[in-house]
Design a protein around this motif. Structure first.
Motif, mmCIF file in Angstrom:
data_model
loop_
_atom_site.group_PDB
_atom_site.id
_atom_site.type_symbol
_atom_site.label_atom_id
_atom_site.label_comp_id
_atom_site.label_asym_id
_atom_site.label_seq_id
_atom_site.Cartn_x
_atom_site.Cartn_y
_atom_site.Cartn_z
ATOM 1 N N ALA A 242 1.230 -1.711 -0.144
ATOM 2 C CA ALA A 242 -0.262 -0.129 -0.170
ATOM 3 C C ALA A 242 1.123 1.191 -0.445
ATOM 4 C CB ALA A 242 -0.441 -0.127 1.533
ATOM 5 N N THR A 243 0.778 2.320 -0.622
ATOM 6 C CA THR A 243 0.752 3.800 -0.667
ATOM 7 C C THR A 243 -0.066 4.359 -0.373
ATOM 8 O OG1 THR A 243 2.730 4.724 -1.656
ATOM 9 C CG2 THR A 243 0.975 3.977 -3.302
ATOM 10 N N TYR A 244 0.617 5.893 -0.177
ATOM 11 C CA TYR A 244 -1.329 7.164 -0.057
ATOM 12 C C TYR A 244 -0.477 8.445 -0.321
ATOM 13 C CZ TYR A 244 -2.282 2.630 2.694
ATOM 14 O OH TYR A 244 -2.631 1.725 3.675
ATOM 15 N N LEU A 245 -1.841 9.126 -0.413
ATOM 16 C CA LEU A 245 -1.577 9.974 -1.172
ATOM 17 C C LEU A 245 -2.212 11.442 -0.307
ATOM 18 C CD1 LEU A 245 -0.914 7.853 -3.697
ATOM 19 C CD2 LEU A 245 -0.155 10.102 -4.643
ATOM 20 N N ILE A 246 -2.098 12.588 -0.379
ATOM 21 C CA ILE A 246 -2.573 13.338 -0.021
ATOM 22 C C ILE A 246 -2.735 14.790 -1.489
ATOM 23 C CG2 ILE A 246 -2.531 13.401 2.473
ATOM 24 C CD1 ILE A 246 -0.817 15.314 2.541
ATOM 25 N N ALA A 247 -3.541 15.372 -1.181
ATOM 26 C CA ALA A 247 -3.602 16.629 -2.169
ATOM 27 C C ALA A 247 -3.953 17.910 -1.404
ATOM 28 C CB ALA A 247 -4.479 16.713 -3.010
ATOM 29 N N TRP B 145 1.056 14.581 -2.485
ATOM 30 C CA TRP B 145 2.765 14.607 -1.289
ATOM 31 C C TRP B 145 2.208 12.809 -1.394
ATOM 32 C CZ3 TRP B 145 6.815 15.925 0.711
ATOM 33 C CH2 TRP B 145 7.057 15.366 1.706
ATOM 34 N N GLY B 146 3.369 11.818 -1.723
ATOM 35 C CA GLY B 146 3.329 10.567 -1.276
ATOM 36 C C GLY B 146 3.772 9.518 -0.586
ATOM 37 N N GLY B 147 3.865 8.722 0.109
ATOM 38 C CA GLY B 147 4.617 7.989 0.533
ATOM 39 C C GLY B 147 4.057 7.156 1.863
ATOM 40 N N LYS B 148 4.396 6.738 2.926
ATOM 41 C CA LYS B 148 3.693 6.069 3.620
ATOM 42 C C LYS B 148 3.717 4.210 4.151
ATOM 43 C CE LYS B 148 1.807 8.806 8.086
ATOM 44 N NZ LYS B 148 3.656 8.407 8.446
ATOM 45 N N ALA B 149 4.807 4.000 2.255
ATOM 46 C CA ALA B 149 4.264 2.701 1.805
ATOM 47 C C ALA B 149 4.194 1.681 3.181
ATOM 48 C CB ALA B 149 5.673 1.650 1.026
ATOM 49 N N SER B 150 3.535 0.578 3.061
ATOM 50 C CA SER B 150 2.249 -0.583 3.763
ATOM 51 C C SER B 150 2.435 -1.573 3.241
ATOM 52 C CB SER B 150 2.058 0.287 5.244
ATOM 53 O OG SER B 150 1.417 -0.652 5.687
ATOM 54 N N SER B 151 2.923 -2.964 4.164
ATOM 55 C CA SER B 151 1.817 -4.301 3.721
ATOM 56 C C SER B 151 1.111 -4.697 4.695
ATOM 57 C CB SER B 151 3.179 -5.754 3.922
ATOM 58 O OG SER B 151 3.901 -5.091 5.150
ATOM 59 N N SER B 152 1.092 -3.679 4.825
ATOM 60 C CA SER B 152 -0.617 -3.660 5.673
ATOM 61 C C SER B 152 -2.061 -3.022 4.470
ATOM 62 C CB SER B 152 -0.971 -2.840 6.899
ATOM 63 O OG SER B 152 -2.331 -2.987 7.687
ATOM 64 N N THR B 153 -2.827 -4.237 5.283
ATOM 65 C CA THR B 153 -4.515 -3.686 4.428
ATOM 66 C C THR B 153 -5.170 -2.752 4.219
ATOM 67 O OG1 THR B 153 -5.577 -5.902 4.853
ATOM 68 C CG2 THR B 153 -4.192 -5.910 2.879
ATOM 69 N N HIS B 154 -4.427 -2.447 5.673
ATOM 70 C CA HIS B 154 -5.654 -0.708 6.840
ATOM 71 C C HIS B 154 -4.461 0.394 6.588
ATOM 72 C CE1 HIS B 154 -8.502 -4.282 8.307
ATOM 73 N NE2 HIS B 154 -6.744 -4.835 8.044
ATOM 74 N N ALA B 155 -5.169 1.206 5.937
ATOM 75 C CA ALA B 155 -4.820 2.312 6.149
ATOM 76 C C ALA B 155 -3.957 2.802 7.410
ATOM 77 C CB ALA B 155 -5.707 3.132 4.976
ATOM 78 N N PRO B 156 -3.842 3.765 7.458
ATOM 79 C CA PRO B 156 -3.236 4.300 8.866
ATOM 80 C C PRO B 156 -4.285 5.099 9.457
ATOM 81 C CG PRO B 156 -1.387 4.673 7.337
ATOM 82 C CD PRO B 156 -2.861 4.702 6.110
ATOM 83 N N ARG B 157 -4.566 5.249 10.511
ATOM 84 C CA ARG B 157 -6.021 5.574 11.286
ATOM 85 C C ARG B 157 -5.181 7.209 11.092
ATOM 86 N NH1 ARG B 157 -5.784 3.520 17.256
ATOM 87 N NH2 ARG B 157 -6.298 5.223 17.586
#
Length: 430
Positions: free
Chosen positions: A260-265, A304-316
């Motif tokens: 998983a990887t995440y982004l904000i705008a 802005w992207g990052g916080k790569a994770s092998s978990s299928t749950h998004a960060p709180r």
């Protein structure tokens, strides 16, 4: 099991700014075709378009919506080469073949550029890319990378950027150096993917959304792909589901891990503030194992992207967590509102090299792009089309790479990868 059938695009900046709302019907009949492509992302659409332009009849099946997965959610960074180091290929092939693989890594970006120009795809394509060094040892590695590209491959497009020059690209004190590349860049990935679908449809490809491939069986004439309300009989099949292909091809699923990887705008910053934050409008990634990546959108938002994770749950509290990371680089944006936060899965291999091959002589697959999907999917589509059209030499080069299953089996491989990623994050911090 990741659930994805019959879902709309996730709420994101990309979905909100999509420039094509075309929908495609589900498959509700029995059809025959030369090639059945399973997966409506960049890989599947690139393959379908290339095959149709070569005169093949093509049916493309997408379980949800075109660009629903990583193709419509990623960072939009168009980067020459591969996620792995070039010496990964050296372990499996002679230097002459490594040279060919290197050249194809450069060609991949050119394929994307040519398709956008030829089919007039409106996707904010912008060239300019910087790999940013967080530490002095990263800077040394970037200089070595530039020198190796020139001496080994005759490639002179990388330019080392000293610390005092970094402010020409990024208004931050965080980075000690960088490597600038004019031949890489960024784009709006969902609009690019939707543009590929328009081009494929215009070339004669039959596209079906909300149509999950449930079974693949051998027939006397080729293969049958069975769906909920229809079926496709095809001479060739292309598996392009990447991280979402599991139950259809378990042997392939064991070779990749959904990461998983995440982004904000942010909100639009305004022309003056956006240009002062990112003066040269480049895309940037840093050198950490758990890397950050960012760029400006065409309407002046910082993505802005990052916080790569092998978990299928998004960060709180995803948006707040990502914002904290963004402010480490851009504290001057503390008053900028976050309008969007989203995530998705990329498919990573153990060695981060792309995984191309055949399950049978006429069943092709491409997966394991490991974060370089915008460009390498274009190459995958070109090489699969060449192979089906009896020109398999380039495709078969990638078959020389041996890919291992992720260790730990179905139950333990994800926790083991989480431990490994935590270790790398700790090393980055130290």
């Amino acid at each position: 099991m990741l659930k994805f059938e019959n879902q709309a695009h996730v709420p994101s900046y990309y979905a909100a700014s999509a420039n094509d709302r075309t929908s495609h019907p589900p498959l509700e009949a029995a059809v025959s075709t030369d090639v059945c492509v399973i997966g409506g992302g960049m890989t599947g659409l690139s393959t379908a378009l290339d095959l149709a332009e070569r005169g093949y009849s093509v049916v493309l099946l997408e379980a949800s919506k075109i660009g629903w997965g990583a193709s419509g959610r990623n960072g939009g960074q168009l980067i020459t080469g591969y996620s792995c180091g070039i010496d990964t290929f050296s372990s499996f092939m002679p230097e002459t073949d490594v040279q060919r693989v290197w050249a194809m890594g450069v060609e991949a970006v050119e394929i994307v550029k040519q398709r956008i120009e030829k089919h007039r795809i409106d996707c904010d394509l912008t060239f300019g890319y910087v790999v940013a060094a967080n530490k002095p040892r990263h800077a040394e590695a970037l200089r070595a990378w530039r020198d190796a590209a020139e001496t080994r491959f005759g490639y002179r497009a990388y330019r080392y950027v000293a610390q005092d020059e970094m402010k020409l690209h990024v208004a931050s004190d965080r980075y000690v150096a960088g490597l600038y590349h004019a031949d890489s860049g960024h784009l709006h990935p969902l609009n690019y993917t939707l543009g590929l679908a328009r081009a494929a449809r215009g070339a004669g490809v039959s596209i079906y959304e909300d149509t999950s491939a449930q079974a693949l069986t051998k027939t006397a004439q080729g293969h049958r792909v069975t769906c909920a309300r229809g079926q496709v009989d095809a001479r060739y099949v292309v598996l392009a589901g990447n991280a979402y292909l599991g139950r259809l091809a378990p042997a392939l699923a064991r070779k990749i891990m959904p990461v998983a990887t995440y982004l904000i705008a942010t909100e639009p910053l305004g022309e003056a503030r956006a240009s002062s934050t990112m003066p040269s409008d480049v895309a940037v990634c840093d050198c950490n194992a758990a890397l950050d990546y960012f760029r400006m959108s065409k309407d002046g938002r910082l993505l802005w992207g990052g916080k790569a994770s092998s978990s299928t749950h998004a960060p709180r509290e995803l948006a707040a967590a990502m914002r904290r990371d963004m402010l480490k680089t851009f504290p001057q944006l503390a008053d900028a509102k976050i309008d969007y936060a989203w995530g998705g899965f990329v498919d990573a291999t153990m060695n981060r090299a792309p995984h191309f091959g055949r399950l049978e002589p006429d069943v092709y697959f491409a997966q394991g792009f490991s974060g370089h999907g915008v460009n390498v999917t274009a190459l995958a589509g070109r090489l699969i089309a060449e192979a089906i059209d009896s020109q398999a030499a380039r495709f078969d080069l990638f078959g020389k790479i041996r890919h291992r299953d992720f260790p730990g089996g179905r139950l333990l491989r994800q926790p083991m990868l989480m431990l490994a990623m935590s270790w790398h994050s700790m090393m980055d911090a130290l």
